[in-house]
Design a protein around this motif. Sequence first.
Motif, PDB file in Angstrom:
ATOM      1  N   VAL A   1       1.031  -1.179  -0.002  1.00 39.93           N
ATOM      2  CA  VAL A   1       0.001  -0.042  -0.062  1.00 39.93           C
ATOM      3  C   VAL A   1       0.771   1.240  -0.005  1.00 39.93           C
ATOM      4  O   VAL A   1       1.773   1.274   0.750  1.00 39.93           O
ATOM      5  N   PRO A   2       0.657   2.149  -0.788  1.00 35.67           N
ATOM      6  CA  PRO A   2      -0.315   2.466  -2.065  1.00 35.67           C
ATOM      7  C   PRO A   2       0.173   1.993  -3.410  1.00 35.67           C
ATOM      8  O   PRO A   2      -0.263   2.187  -4.424  1.00 35.67           O
TER       9      PRO A   2
ATOM     10  N   THR B   1      -1.694  -1.480  -4.263  1.00 34.69           N
ATOM     11  CA  THR B   1      -3.144  -1.599  -3.894  1.00 34.69           C
ATOM     12  C   THR B   1      -3.552  -0.213  -2.972  1.00 34.69           C
ATOM     13  O   THR B   1      -2.525   0.079  -2.417  1.00 34.69           O
ATOM     14  N   ASP B   2      -4.892  -0.126  -2.625  1.00 36.07           N
ATOM     15  CA  ASP B   2      -5.317   0.911  -1.889  1.00 36.07           C
ATOM     16  C   ASP B   2      -5.385   0.557  -0.486  1.00 36.07           C
ATOM     17  O   ASP B   2      -5.150   1.453   0.424  1.00 36.07           O
ATOM     18  N   ALA B   3      -5.551  -0.850  -0.137  1.00 36.25           N
ATOM     19  CA  ALA B   3      -5.742  -1.357   1.188  1.00 36.25           C
ATOM     20  C   ALA B   3      -5.268  -2.672   1.221  1.00 36.25           C
ATOM     21  O   ALA B   3      -5.448  -3.386   0.220  1.00 36.25           O
TER      22      ALA B   3
END
Length: 187
Positions: free
Chosen positions: A158-159, A162-164
């Motif tokens: 992250v980031p 992926t966002d989370a």
Amino acid sequence: MTDGPVDDAAVLDALFAGSPQGLFLLDGDRKVTRYNPSARGVRALPAEAVLGHYVEDFAPDLGTHEIGRLIDEVLTTGEPLRDRLVRGRSPSEPNRTLAVRVSLFPLRSGPGLVGVVEDVTERQAAADRLAVLSTVHRTVGATLDVQATADALVAALVPAFTDAAAVDLLDDDPAGAAPPSGPLPTS
């Protein structure tokens, strides 16, 4: 091979007609006076949407603040600029994000410049994925502390990837049995 001198206009026409890179000729006012439509971002745009316009007009989401600043720099200093990575939305496909390498060269014969734009989206995506894997390789598992390893994995993903992210840690079964496969019970 030719016997005589090569006509510069013929060479220029061949470049604009056959180059896989986007070529843009801008005047001293920063407006496009000639371009080749092979550049991915402008392929589907009509000529009247590009010719006589600023880059910001036909490519508002393709890092145009940065591109505009680079154009101004080359026009002011007269020094060429090579291979700057710029990311943003494609002018002709707004749902597609592009990564392009921009090079700008001032004209010797007067105000203006030539811009060369190369689409490096796939190559840059591969480099970005490799950078994430490198970070994971370097940081995850550097310690035997389970919490620190889980935190390192999340920090590596992250980031950049992926966002989370979440890491579910399962307690070992006291009897030594392997945890069941499939979704975990909420308890």
